[in-house]
Design a protein around this motif. Sequence first.
Motif, mmCIF file in Angstrom:
data_model
loop_
_atom_site.group_PDB
_atom_site.id
_atom_site.type_symbol
_atom_site.label_atom_id
_atom_site.label_comp_id
_atom_site.label_asym_id
_atom_site.label_seq_id
_atom_site.Cartn_x
_atom_site.Cartn_y
_atom_site.Cartn_z
ATOM 1 N N GLY A 46 0.664 -1.279 -0.086
ATOM 2 C CA GLY A 46 -0.157 0.006 0.000
ATOM 3 C C GLY A 46 0.777 1.004 0.077
ATOM 4 O O GLY A 46 0.246 2.357 0.123
ATOM 5 N N GLU A 47 2.290 1.248 -0.240
ATOM 6 C CA GLU A 47 3.153 2.453 -0.329
ATOM 7 C C GLU A 47 3.946 2.136 -1.100
ATOM 8 O O GLU A 47 4.420 0.998 -1.616
ATOM 9 C CB GLU A 47 3.927 2.304 1.214
ATOM 10 N N ALA A 48 4.381 3.240 -1.882
ATOM 11 C CA ALA A 48 5.584 3.414 -2.568
ATOM 12 C C ALA A 48 6.444 4.779 -2.189
ATOM 13 O O ALA A 48 5.753 5.618 -1.835
ATOM 14 C CB ALA A 48 5.049 3.473 -4.151
ATOM 15 N N TRP A 49 7.499 4.674 -2.735
ATOM 16 C CA TRP A 49 8.580 5.955 -2.382
ATOM 17 C C TRP A 49 8.904 6.609 -3.788
ATOM 18 O O TRP A 49 9.160 5.946 -4.761
ATOM 19 C CB TRP A 49 9.793 5.504 -1.587
ATOM 20 N N PHE A 50 8.517 7.828 -3.646
ATOM 21 C CA PHE A 50 9.196 8.780 -4.629
ATOM 22 C C PHE A 50 9.911 10.138 -4.320
ATOM 23 O O PHE A 50 9.332 10.521 -3.356
ATOM 24 C CB PHE A 50 7.776 9.036 -5.586
ATOM 25 N N CYS A 51 10.983 10.351 -4.819
ATOM 26 C CA CYS A 51 11.448 11.711 -4.282
ATOM 27 C C CYS A 51 11.710 11.557 -2.884
ATOM 28 O O CYS A 51 11.655 12.582 -1.937
ATOM 29 C CB CYS A 51 10.830 12.906 -4.893
ATOM 30 N N GLY A 52 12.100 10.412 -2.239
ATOM 31 C CA GLY A 52 12.580 10.208 -0.826
ATOM 32 C C GLY A 52 11.083 10.351 0.080
ATOM 33 O O GLY A 52 11.543 10.439 1.314
#
Length: 311
Positions: free
Chosen positions: A96-102
């Motif tokens: 349910g989570e993704a990381w983008f630009c920290g």
Amino acid sequence: MKFDQLAQEAINELSTLQDFVRWAVSRMAEHEVYHGHGTDNPWDEALYLVAHALNLPWQLADNWRSSKLTRSERERVVDLLSQRIHEKVPTPYLTGEAWFCGKPYLVDERVLVPRSPIGELIQARFSPWLPGSAEPARILDLCTGSGCIGIACAHEFGNAQVELLDISFESLEVAEANIGMHGLDDRVFALQSDLFSAASGRYDIIVSNPPYVDADDMAELPKEYRHEPELALAAGDDGLDLVRIMLAEVREYLTDDGIFILEVGNSFPALQAAYPQLAFEWPEFEHGGHGVCVLRASDLDVLTEELTTGA
């Protein structure tokens, strides 16, 4: 031996966190799992999934990896890994989570998993196309999906008003949840829009990661990508169905010093062939990725002139 039998063996015979990471890597290789949604290797993905199943941070100290799991924990880990390996569900949809630009973003199967190389340009404040001291007043993220690109722009440019446009009401629900999670309700706004239909006035930056996968690539996508919304991927025979409309209209919404950042992925040769008159600039990315072009407002004037003169 069937996977279910292997899974039961793992529950019965493995004991430590590291055991399950190693087991997951072996099973991913056996079942030809494709890594393209935030990781590029099975080790990182296995560790992330095992840690998530155990409610632990994935940046674990080495001594934690020898920790023994209870039976209920082993069952929970194997259930999550089975969905990734057997059903080919991308890891960010499972967590349910993704990381983008920290920074983290909420994701599910209503939106693409954030992975655009545009993030590298945002963190560089769109240099050299935007002067180092520039503080854009208005930014538009067209075909926003989860909202990650526009929200990352809002973090980087603290005084900018950012609009997130998408045709999908479902994706906008996710984008609005991310706006709230990042505490940006006062200057980031999500609007339902068929491309530019809800846009108003002019923007200093317009950035877009639209559908651009051509018919041949759609037919050969790994199973993981089939969990993503087709509306956000497929764009006709050459991948440019929406891009053509955008290029015909975008200049109207850019300030005279504005820039347009457009991702077209593998469809970049088709784009160059279709618009030989445009001075595309193609950044190189330190962390991987391709098919992103930058156009200045002045570069797009040639299209406006062609439409006016009928050339």
